[in-house]
Design an enzyme around this catalytic site. Structure first.
Site, PDB file in Angstrom:
ATOM      1  N   SER A 211      15.412 -12.649  13.433  1.00 30.91           N
ATOM      2  CA  SER A 211      14.635 -12.333  12.146  1.00 30.91           C
ATOM      3  C   SER A 211      15.281 -13.692  11.232  1.00 30.91           C
ATOM      4  CB  SER A 211      15.123 -11.024  11.708  1.00 30.91           C
ATOM      5  OG  SER A 211      14.524 -10.784  10.285  1.00 30.91           O
TER       6      SER A 211
ATOM      7  N   LYS B  59      10.747 -14.103  13.874  1.00 30.78           N
ATOM      8  CA  LYS B  59      10.060 -13.272  12.686  1.00 30.78           C
ATOM      9  C   LYS B  59      10.609 -14.135  11.502  1.00 30.78           C
ATOM     10  CE  LYS B  59      11.968  -8.836  11.204  1.00 30.78           C
ATOM     11  NZ  LYS B  59      12.262  -7.411  11.536  1.00 30.78           N
ATOM     12  N   LEU B  60       9.662 -14.274  10.800  1.00 30.23           N
ATOM     13  CA  LEU B  60       9.865 -14.927   9.400  1.00 30.23           C
ATOM     14  C   LEU B  60       9.607 -13.951   8.304  1.00 30.23           C
ATOM     15  CD1 LEU B  60       7.429 -17.877  10.012  1.00 30.23           C
ATOM     16  CD2 LEU B  60       9.797 -18.152  10.224  1.00 30.23           C
ATOM     17  N   LYS B  61      10.739 -13.713   7.375  1.00 31.59           N
ATOM     18  CA  LYS B  61      10.425 -12.785   6.192  1.00 31.59           C
ATOM     19  C   LYS B  61       9.688 -13.638   5.319  1.00 31.59           C
ATOM     20  CE  LYS B  61      13.678  -9.752   7.298  1.00 31.59           C
ATOM     21  NZ  LYS B  61      13.104  -8.127   7.464  1.00 31.59           N
TER      22      LYS B  61
ATOM     23  N   ASP C  22       7.528 -10.297   8.286  1.00 31.41           N
ATOM     24  CA  ASP C  22       8.146  -9.174   7.872  1.00 31.41           C
ATOM     25  C   ASP C  22       8.197  -9.266   6.571  1.00 31.41           C
ATOM     26  OD1 ASP C  22       9.281  -6.768   7.261  1.00 31.41           O
ATOM     27  OD2 ASP C  22      10.862  -6.988   8.468  1.00 31.41           O
TER      28      ASP C  22
ATOM     29  N   GLU D 269       4.526  -7.214  10.053  1.00 30.12           N
ATOM     30  CA  GLU D 269       5.387  -5.997   9.789  1.00 30.12           C
ATOM     31  C   GLU D 269       5.460  -5.491   8.539  1.00 30.12           C
ATOM     32  OE1 GLU D 269       9.240  -6.678  11.756  1.00 30.12           O
ATOM     33  OE2 GLU D 269      10.272  -5.122  10.770  1.00 30.12           O
TER      34      GLU D 269
ATOM     35  N   ASP E 286       7.580  -0.536  10.211  1.00 27.99           N
ATOM     36  CA  ASP E 286       9.151  -0.273  10.289  1.00 27.99           C
ATOM     37  C   ASP E 286       9.546   0.800   9.227  1.00 27.99           C
ATOM     38  OD1 ASP E 286      11.876  -0.482   9.522  1.00 27.99           O
ATOM     39  OD2 ASP E 286      11.849  -2.698   9.470  1.00 27.99           O
TER      40      ASP E 286
ATOM     41  N   LYS F 203      13.940   1.754  14.881  1.00 27.99           N
ATOM     42  CA  LYS F 203      15.356   1.509  14.344  1.00 27.99           C
ATOM     43  C   LYS F 203      15.831   2.774  14.686  1.00 27.99           C
ATOM     44  CE  LYS F 203      14.798  -2.374  11.140  1.00 27.99           C
ATOM     45  NZ  LYS F 203      14.505  -2.635   9.902  1.00 27.99           N
TER      46      LYS F 203
ATOM     47  N   GLY G 162      16.770  -4.088  13.915  1.00 25.79           N
ATOM     48  CA  GLY G 162      18.200  -4.075  13.474  1.00 25.79           C
ATOM     49  C   GLY G 162      18.125  -4.073  11.923  1.00 25.79           C
TER      50      GLY G 162
ATOM     51  N   LEU H 106      21.312  -5.611  10.677  1.00 30.47           N
ATOM     52  CA  LEU H 106      22.473  -6.691  10.775  1.00 30.47           C
ATOM     53  C   LEU H 106      23.749  -5.582  10.954  1.00 30.47           C
ATOM     54  CD1 LEU H 106      22.084  -8.311   7.200  1.00 30.47           C
ATOM     55  CD2 LEU H 106      20.593  -8.738   9.342  1.00 30.47           C
TER      56      LEU H 106
HETATM   57  O1  OSB Z   1      13.018  -5.255   7.628  1.00 32.50           O
HETATM   58  O2  OSB Z   1      13.744  -5.429   9.816  1.00 32.50           O
HETATM   59  C1  OSB Z   1      14.127  -5.518   8.659  1.00 32.50           C
HETATM   60  C2  OSB Z   1      17.628  -6.500   8.030  1.00 32.50           C
HETATM   61  C3  OSB Z   1      17.842  -5.735   6.963  1.00 32.50           C
HETATM   62  C4  OSB Z   1      17.071  -4.724   6.373  1.00 32.50           C
HETATM   63  C5  OSB Z   1      15.940  -4.760   6.859  1.00 32.50           C
HETATM   64  C6  OSB Z   1      15.579  -5.586   8.074  1.00 32.50           C
HETATM   65  C7  OSB Z   1      16.462  -6.611   8.573  1.00 32.50           C
HETATM   66  C8  OSB Z   1      16.104  -7.541   9.523  1.00 32.50           C
HETATM   67  C9  OSB Z   1      17.219  -8.251  10.393  1.00 32.50           C
HETATM   68  O3  OSB Z   1      14.891  -7.898   9.776  1.00 32.50           O
HETATM   69  C10 OSB Z   1      17.347  -7.471  11.659  1.00 32.50           C
HETATM   70  C11 OSB Z   1      18.537  -7.920  12.581  1.00 32.50           C
HETATM   71  O4  OSB Z   1      18.851  -8.941  12.834  1.00 32.50           O
HETATM   72  O5  OSB Z   1      19.442  -7.195  12.744  1.00 32.50           O
HETATM   73 MG    MG Z   2      11.456  -4.721   8.974  1.00 33.73          MG
END
Ligand code: OSB
Ligand code: MG
Length: 377
Positions: free
Chosen positions: A145, A170-172, A197, A222, A247, A271, A299, A301
């Protein structure tokens, strides 16, 4: 049935330690809702007969991902949830989780207790967590991510993670940081498995821009819309070709059922720490399988404790898309567990041994602990 009746062990919880832990992040992580520079989380240890089970809470300090907060969860854990389980004997994690049914929401706080008990219970049977959950295999497929940043930096990070063998990127994204980014990344990486996402940052009024994402061959989009709005996602799915993945919207099995029945999600990000624990996570997994909807493990983090839980869960059969459980070293210079959770060629090995298969690095944990409360029964 994944374990024999003879190996089932009633477990009496005779003590607990609740820590508040702070770990600095290697680099800031930016998503639509803000930037994280450190990871602050409750770390729970449950004890029974000399054994220890561990889990961490995935809530943030501020209610910016979902409604829970670290301070609220620490209070709920210490004053309500832990007193409910201390001194009690449980034959299985489901019966422990059932004690929390009177409470509204707070699925991350509940999950912290439930997951620590799964680890403890698996250790009481001397079995790996994956085995008692019904999973198998020695490693799982993972992607990464990538947080929001300048497009040239993102292009370099996509290249380096693809070279490392990560199975999907996965690109935010957020409004105004979307189509231009996708154009640039897709031009340079025509064959990569790409997803985006949005962490709830669009509304149905943005349907036109979201529909333009159909041009970039994304595996899925996402959580574009609100954290509590399955209905609007169903409407959006009718307007676009790319599958939607939920999610934030999926915090219970009922949420999953409603999303699946209304075609609001053609992929689901599970999750465990967001969904009340492994019991519910596995039910969501099974329901998706019945609907022939693939799942993957998201995840938050996590440190090595939560990461290990995620890896074990990801070995269940319907986790057919790469998850987000990438190398711990991408986030932390030093982890609070002794084992290094590092990917090899886009595969994360399952930690071996009973329970979650990782052990606390108590020396480092001491330096990272902001507070500690001990409970005995
Ligand atoms: O939306 O998946 C998410 C991290 C923090 C809060 C929300 C998200 C995320 C990630 C990171 O996308 C996922 C990871 O590497 O743990
Ligand atoms: Mg997400």
């Amino acid at each position: 049935m994944t374990y024999s009746a003879a190996t089932r062990a009633p477990v009496r919880i005779d003590g607990a330690t609740l820590r508040l832990v702070r770990l600095p992040l290697v680099t800031p992580f930016t998503i639509a809702t803000g930037t994280m520079t450190e990871k602050v989380f409750p770390l729970l240890t449950l004890r029974a007969d000399g054994l220890e089970g561990h889990a961490e809470g995935v809530m943030d300090p501020l209610p910016d991902y979902l409604e829970e907060t670290v301070t609220g969860a620490m209070d709920l854990l210490a004053r309500v949830l832990l007193p409910q389980v201390l001194g009690r004997t449980f034959s299985n994690p489901e019966s422990l989780a059932r004690l929390f049914t009177p409470w509204r929401a707070n699925f991350m706080a509940r999950a912290t207790v439930e997951m620590a008990f799964w680890d403890l219970w698996a250790k009481a049977m001397d079995l790996p967590l994956q085995t008692v959950l019904g999973g198998e295999g020695e490693a799982i497929d993972v992607g990464v991510s990538l947080g929001i940043g300048p497009v040239p930096d993102t292009l370099a990070r996509v290249a380096s993670h693809l070279e490392q063998g990560y199975k999907r990127i996965k690109l935010k994204v957020k409004p105004g940081h979307d189509i231009g980014l996708l154009q640039a990344v897709r031009r340079d990486f025509p064959d990569a498995h790409l997803t985006v996402d949005a962490n709830c940052s669009y509304t149905l009024a943005d349907s036109a821009v979201i529909r333009r994402m159909d041009d970039y061959a994304l595996d899925y989009i996402e959580q574009p819309l609100a954290w509590d709005d399955i209905h609007d996602h169903a409407t959006l799915q009718q307007r676009i070709r790319t599958p939607l993945c939920l999610d934030e919207c999926i915090r219970t099995v009922d949420h999953a059922r409603k999303a699946l029945q209304s075609d609001a999600a053609r992929v689901i990000n599970i999750k465990v720490g967001r969904s009340g624990g492994h019991t519910a996570a596995r039910q969501i997994h099974d329901l998706c399988q019945a609907f022939q909807v693939p799942v993957w493990c998201g995840g938050m983090l996590e440190s090595g404790i939560g990461r290990a839980h995620n890896i074990h869960l990801s070995t269940l059969p319907n986790f057919t898309r790469p998850g987000d459980t990438s190398s711990a070293s991408r986030y932390f210079t030093r982890d609070i567990v002794e084992q290094k959770l590092e990917c090899v060629n886009g595969r994360m090995p399952v930690p071996q041994g009973p329970g979650i298969g990782v052990t606390l690095d108590l020396d480092y944990l001491k330096t990272a602990t902001l507070s500690q409360q001990d409970f005995t029964a």
